[in-house]
Design a protein around this motif. Structure first.
Motif, PDB file in Angstrom:
ATOM      1  N   ASN A 234       0.850  -1.184   0.000  1.00 29.47           N
ATOM      2  CA  ASN A 234       0.000   0.000   0.000  1.00 29.47           C
ATOM      3  C   ASN A 234       0.887   1.236   0.000  1.00 29.47           C
ATOM      4  O   ASN A 234       1.656   1.445   0.931  1.00 29.47           O
ATOM      5  CB  ASN A 234      -0.910   0.027   1.229  1.00 29.47           C
ATOM      6  CG  ASN A 234      -1.837  -1.160   1.290  1.00 29.47           C
ATOM      7  OD1 ASN A 234      -2.269  -1.671   0.271  1.00 29.47           O
ATOM      8  ND2 ASN A 234      -2.137  -1.611   2.487  1.00 29.47           N
ATOM      9  N   LYS A 235       0.777   2.030  -1.043  1.00 31.77           N
ATOM     10  CA  LYS A 235       1.546   3.279  -1.110  1.00 31.77           C
ATOM     11  C   LYS A 235       0.708   4.405  -0.513  1.00 31.77           C
ATOM     12  O   LYS A 235      -0.487   4.484  -0.724  1.00 31.77           O
ATOM     13  CB  LYS A 235       1.904   3.608  -2.556  1.00 31.77           C
ATOM     14  CG  LYS A 235       2.877   2.625  -3.162  1.00 31.77           C
ATOM     15  CD  LYS A 235       3.414   3.149  -4.467  1.00 31.77           C
ATOM     16  CE  LYS A 235       4.286   2.100  -5.106  1.00 31.77           C
ATOM     17  NZ  LYS A 235       5.683   2.347  -4.988  1.00 31.77           N
ATOM     18  N   ASN A 236       1.382   5.256   0.245  1.00 36.47           N
ATOM     19  CA  ASN A 236       0.728   6.441   0.795  1.00 36.47           C
ATOM     20  C   ASN A 236       1.646   7.635   0.581  1.00 36.47           C
ATOM     21  O   ASN A 236       2.735   7.501   0.043  1.00 36.47           O
ATOM     22  CB  ASN A 236       0.359   6.241   2.274  1.00 36.47           C
ATOM     23  CG  ASN A 236       1.368   5.399   3.018  1.00 36.47           C
ATOM     24  OD1 ASN A 236       2.435   5.113   2.516  1.00 36.47           O
ATOM     25  ND2 ASN A 236       1.033   5.014   4.222  1.00 36.47           N
ATOM     26  N   ASN A 237       1.218   8.807   0.997  1.00 37.92           N
ATOM     27  CA  ASN A 237       1.965  10.034   0.718  1.00 37.92           C
ATOM     28  C   ASN A 237       3.356  10.043   1.342  1.00 37.92           C
ATOM     29  O   ASN A 237       4.289  10.587   0.767  1.00 37.92           O
ATOM     30  CB  ASN A 237       1.183  11.255   1.209  1.00 37.92           C
ATOM     31  CG  ASN A 237      -0.083  11.461   0.412  1.00 37.92           C
ATOM     32  OD1 ASN A 237      -0.191  11.000  -0.713  1.00 37.92           O
ATOM     33  ND2 ASN A 237      -1.041  12.138   1.000  1.00 37.92           N
ATOM     34  N   ASP A 238       3.496   9.503   2.518  1.00 41.94           N
ATOM     35  CA  ASP A 238       4.770   9.590   3.221  1.00 41.94           C
ATOM     36  C   ASP A 238       5.545   8.276   3.225  1.00 41.94           C
ATOM     37  O   ASP A 238       6.409   8.068   4.064  1.00 41.94           O
ATOM     38  CB  ASP A 238       4.557  10.093   4.646  1.00 41.94           C
ATOM     39  CG  ASP A 238       3.612   9.210   5.435  1.00 41.94           C
ATOM     40  OD1 ASP A 238       2.861   8.442   4.808  1.00 41.94           O
ATOM     41  OD2 ASP A 238       3.629   9.278   6.670  1.00 41.94           O
TER      42      ASP A 238
ATOM     43  N   GLU B 144       5.397   3.811   2.278  1.00 45.14           N
ATOM     44  CA  GLU B 144       4.731   2.606   1.800  1.00 45.14           C
ATOM     45  C   GLU B 144       4.571   1.634   2.961  1.00 45.14           C
ATOM     46  O   GLU B 144       5.379   1.619   3.884  1.00 45.14           O
ATOM     47  CB  GLU B 144       5.593   1.982   0.695  1.00 45.14           C
ATOM     48  CG  GLU B 144       4.952   0.845  -0.031  1.00 45.14           C
ATOM     49  CD  GLU B 144       5.792   0.383  -1.226  1.00 45.14           C
ATOM     50  OE1 GLU B 144       5.258  -0.408  -2.003  1.00 45.14           O
ATOM     51  OE2 GLU B 144       6.951   0.789  -1.369  1.00 45.14           O
ATOM     52  N   THR B 145       3.522   0.810   2.890  1.00 47.15           N
ATOM     53  CA  THR B 145       3.304  -0.241   3.889  1.00 47.15           C
ATOM     54  C   THR B 145       3.277  -1.578   3.179  1.00 47.15           C
ATOM     55  O   THR B 145       2.574  -1.746   2.182  1.00 47.15           O
ATOM     56  CB  THR B 145       1.972  -0.022   4.637  1.00 47.15           C
ATOM     57  OG1 THR B 145       1.999   1.250   5.275  1.00 47.15           O
ATOM     58  CG2 THR B 145       1.738  -1.108   5.672  1.00 47.15           C
TER      59      THR B 145
ATOM     60  N   ASN C 295       6.039  -0.578   7.900  1.00 48.81           N
ATOM     61  CA  ASN C 295       5.890   0.765   7.346  1.00 48.81           C
ATOM     62  C   ASN C 295       7.255   1.303   6.940  1.00 48.81           C
ATOM     63  O   ASN C 295       8.214   1.239   7.715  1.00 48.81           O
ATOM     64  CB  ASN C 295       5.254   1.711   8.369  1.00 48.81           C
ATOM     65  CG  ASN C 295       3.817   1.355   8.656  1.00 48.81           C
ATOM     66  OD1 ASN C 295       3.072   0.983   7.751  1.00 48.81           O
ATOM     67  ND2 ASN C 295       3.417   1.460   9.896  1.00 48.81           N
TER      68      ASN C 295
END
Length: 143
Positions: free
Chosen positions: A107-111, A113-114, A130
């Motif tokens: 899961n990519k996010n703004n700050d 990846e998980t 994370n």
């Protein structure tokens, strides 16, 4: 109603759902085999006999197809309970892959990846790693 009792509540219910799905698949397959055999055995037209042969073939291959798609979808094995002891903050993604293998989900996010790894076969327990914007492990969660 509990069909199968296990110490892991989530795993028990996942197993119940799996058994119900397989019972439905096998029932549909059995009905198809019976109907296909009737069409083949009867004195019917060539079209009905071809339909019976096709129905028999599809009904016999249905459980194999369902099983093989399950294996293809879940080709990455669960980790077990020792994952959290092996990963430390500051590790790179390559170091994590070398220890745990490819993640089951990313899961990519703004700050950052998980990466999520399954602990058990039923997807009830997960271990998450994370990564920060620099690609290093910032924290972990799960078992």
């Amino acid at each position: 109603m509990v069909i199968l009792a296990t110490p892991d509540w989530t795993a028990g219910h996942a197993l119940q759902r799996l058994l119900i799905v397989w019972a439905v698949v096998l029932a549909i397959s059995a009905v198809g085999i019976i109907l296909g055999a009737r069409l083949l055995r009867g004195k019917s037209s060539v079209g009905k006999r071809c339909a019976g042969c096709l129905l028999l073939l599809v009904s016999c291959l249905l459980p194999i197809f369902c099983y093989s798609t399950h294996i293809v979808g879940y080709d990455k094995r669960p980790l077990g309970s020792s994952a959290s002891k092996q990963i430390m903050e500051g590790m790179s993604g390559d170091e994590v892959k070398a220890i745990l293998g490819m993640p089951h989900q990313r899961n990519k996010n703004n700050d950052g990846e998980t990466w999520i790894y399954w602990i058990d076969s039923y997807d009830g327990y997960r271990f998450g790693v994370n990564f920060g914007p620099n690609g290093r492990v910032t924290d972990m969660y799960g078992n």
